[in-house]
Scaffold this motif. Structure first.
Motif, PDB file in Angstrom:
ATOM      1  N   HIS B  74       0.817  -1.208   0.000  1.00  0.00           N
ATOM      2  CA  HIS B  74       0.000   0.000   0.000  1.00  0.00           C
ATOM      3  C   HIS B  74       0.843   1.248   0.000  1.00  0.00           C
ATOM      4  O   HIS B  74       0.512   2.243  -0.640  1.00  0.00           O
ATOM      5  N   ASP B  77       1.915   1.914  -3.463  1.00  0.00           N
ATOM      6  CA  ASP B  77       0.845   2.573  -4.216  1.00  0.00           C
ATOM      7  C   ASP B  77       0.917   4.084  -4.020  1.00  0.00           C
ATOM      8  O   ASP B  77       0.779   4.864  -4.948  1.00  0.00           O
ATOM      9  N   ASP B  80       3.734   5.757  -5.856  1.00  0.00           N
ATOM     10  CA  ASP B  80       3.409   5.928  -7.268  1.00  0.00           C
ATOM     11  C   ASP B  80       2.638   7.218  -7.486  1.00  0.00           C
ATOM     12  O   ASP B  80       2.893   7.970  -8.426  1.00  0.00           O
ATOM     13  N   ARG B  82       2.640   9.871  -5.633  1.00  0.00           N
ATOM     14  CA  ARG B  82       3.528  11.009  -5.403  1.00  0.00           C
ATOM     15  C   ARG B  82       4.438  11.259  -6.610  1.00  0.00           C
ATOM     16  O   ARG B  82       4.629  12.404  -7.029  1.00  0.00           O
ATOM     17  N   PRO B 148     -16.413   8.771  -1.432  1.00  0.00           N
ATOM     18  CA  PRO B 148     -17.271   8.468  -0.283  1.00  0.00           C
ATOM     19  C   PRO B 148     -17.109   7.051   0.266  1.00  0.00           C
ATOM     20  O   PRO B 148     -17.287   6.843   1.473  1.00  0.00           O
ATOM     21  N   VAL B 149     -16.782   6.092  -0.597  1.00  0.00           N
ATOM     22  CA  VAL B 149     -16.648   4.732  -0.086  1.00  0.00           C
ATOM     23  C   VAL B 149     -15.363   4.545   0.709  1.00  0.00           C
ATOM     24  O   VAL B 149     -15.226   3.598   1.472  1.00  0.00           O
ATOM     25  N   ALA B 150     -14.393   5.411   0.506  1.00  0.00           N
ATOM     26  CA  ALA B 150     -13.112   5.288   1.214  1.00  0.00           C
ATOM     27  C   ALA B 150     -13.038   6.199   2.432  1.00  0.00           C
ATOM     28  O   ALA B 150     -12.047   6.171   3.158  1.00  0.00           O
ATOM     29  N   GLY B 207      -9.910   3.363 -13.928  1.00  0.00           N
ATOM     30  CA  GLY B 207     -11.261   3.034 -13.511  1.00  0.00           C
ATOM     31  C   GLY B 207     -11.972   4.191 -12.841  1.00  0.00           C
ATOM     32  O   GLY B 207     -13.128   4.090 -12.480  1.00  0.00           O
ATOM     33  N   VAL B 209     -11.210   5.533  -9.950  1.00  0.00           N
ATOM     34  CA  VAL B 209     -11.078   5.521  -8.485  1.00  0.00           C
ATOM     35  C   VAL B 209     -10.303   6.744  -8.021  1.00  0.00           C
ATOM     36  O   VAL B 209      -9.217   7.019  -8.528  1.00  0.00           O
TER      37      VAL B 209
END
Lengths: 250, 250
Positions: B74, B77, B80, B82, B148-150, B207, B209
């Motif tokens: 994570h 991720d 990447d 940054r 909102p989901v995160a 996607g 996200v």
DNA sequence: TCGGGCGTTCGACAATGCCGAACGCCTGGC
DNA sequence: GCCAGGCGTTCGGCATTGTCGAACGCCCGA
């Protein structure tokens, strides 16, 4: 009690250092931070680079975490999902009398990460690891419906016609997805394999993110009644199990 | 040219094996798969367990990938993100004359992963790594609005009153978020630090996200005109940079 | 109870990792 | 242009660390 393998411990320390620092590090910084002579640190870092766990910037020669680690991290996420779901999937196969599939989005397909055989002793092939089409399976349509940001748009998919029942028009598929969202589960009535049906419900991690789908698979006439609706008992069992797994993922 | 450190290579092979196999493995399976004597494989696996990269199931004694690896994945991720954003963030600071922040969701706060100083030579403190409140900063409200989901629901947040302008009522915050969604950016007019304003736009990976937010920070009167609207030039620059970064993340 | 399978420990030894010294490249200052 | 300093990288002697055969201890099933 034998000790730890020192070089592996040191490699782990390098990785944690690179992860904890917000920027690429030079060899001198790594060596100083871990109190190691430079050639020692260099041997470790070079090996980690060779195995893909560390990347080296070609211009600055600095080191940073590599993509091989990222992949392993994501695989671990998937293993967590499988561990949380396994017992419930077994129980669902038992109570429904059908096979159970657990799938996740991978590139533009569904990856099967767990498969429980139908509990009737019939001859079945373990399908864990297989890729299934997003548009023609209940698992895939469930992921398309409930995880739109992680899946391609229907219009961007290659809608290969696996059977005469497969959706090959994006607008039709969109209708299926809207229906799935309304019902809380997605179905397939022989769209991938003739006569084989499926129904799938989303699995949600913390924050409500959909991270996978849980599905029932079996002869279409066993899943769906005369009106084409999923048999109420199966719907209840499927949605119940997916809810419990989602709770376990919090 | 010195060779690789063998034990580190073997450790990497163990991790890839555990990642590539969909279930926990026993020591004998690991040793057989890698053609190593059991005590050798054991030393490697035990050390990996000790550093948190491998977990061992207490009942079956089998080994699986550990959570320490997940965390590093994570973090990679985030690195990447940054790397993709860094040059655009620098350019944005130059063209806007303001400080630029890059933030991500971490637990229930915003974590600053990059900070470009305002380019006027004034005395500034590097804030990379700091935690900022979701509800009282432009970065945070941007993430609340677009991811909102995160992020937690506004009603689930502790709406601490940092200044007299801070939103301390969930319904008010919801209105701010709806406005942000409509405009494509979120603002803050001294809600975290008196007199300090901000505006932030979402960064999207493949996607769509939302994986972070890019923000401008400076004296509120420099960001917002008389009507309280973000100055058009700044809006254009901010949204342009966030679009370019999002393209780079595909 | 016994045997087999498993993960784990022990300890001899040699191979591998360690690390001081040196190399080669690049950059900045004079 | 030259030199010095800083950097990542290589070399090779040596001793420490990792390896691994033999054995141990635990658990489960017949």
């Amino acid at each position: 009690m034998p000790g730890a393998i020192q070089s592996i411990e040191r490699a782990a320390a390098v990785l944690r250092l690179l992860g904890g620092t917000g920027r690429p590090l030079g060899l001198n910084e790594i060596a100083a931070a871990l109190d190691l002579p430079r050639p020692t640190a260099h041997g470790i870092v070079r090996t980690l680079r060779d195995v893909g766990f560390v990347d080296q910037d070609m211009d600055s020669n600095r080191y940073m975490l590599g993509s091989g680690l990222q992949e392993l991290g994501h695989l671990r996420d998937r293993h967590d999902l499988r561990a949380a779901a396994m017992n419930w999937a077994d129980a669902l196969a038992g109570s429904s009398g059908l096979a159970v599939h657990l799938g996740v989005v991978e590139h533009r397909t569904v990856r099967l990460v767990h498969h429980v055989f139908r509990p009737d002793g019939s001859h079945q092939r373990l399908r864990t690891g297989e890729e299934l089409p997003l548009h023609a399976t209940a698992l895939g349509k469930c992921l398309l419906a409930f995880a739109p940001v992680a899946t391609p748009r229907p219009g961007d998919l290659d809608l290969h016609p696996w059977t005469g029942r497969t959706c090959t028009v994006a607008a039709t598929l969109e209708k299926h997805l809207a229906t799935a969202r309304h019902r809380g589960w997605a179905g397939d009535t022989g769209e991938f394999e003739a006569g084989v049906g499926g129904a799938a419900a989303p699995l949600r991690a913390s924050g409500g993110v959909v991270v996978g789908a849980l599905g029932l698979v079996g002869p279409a006439e066993e899943l769906f009644g005369v009106g084409g609706e999923l048999r109420p008992r199966l719907a209840e069992q499927l949605l119940g199990a997916s809810r419990e797994i989602s709770v376990a993922l919090l």
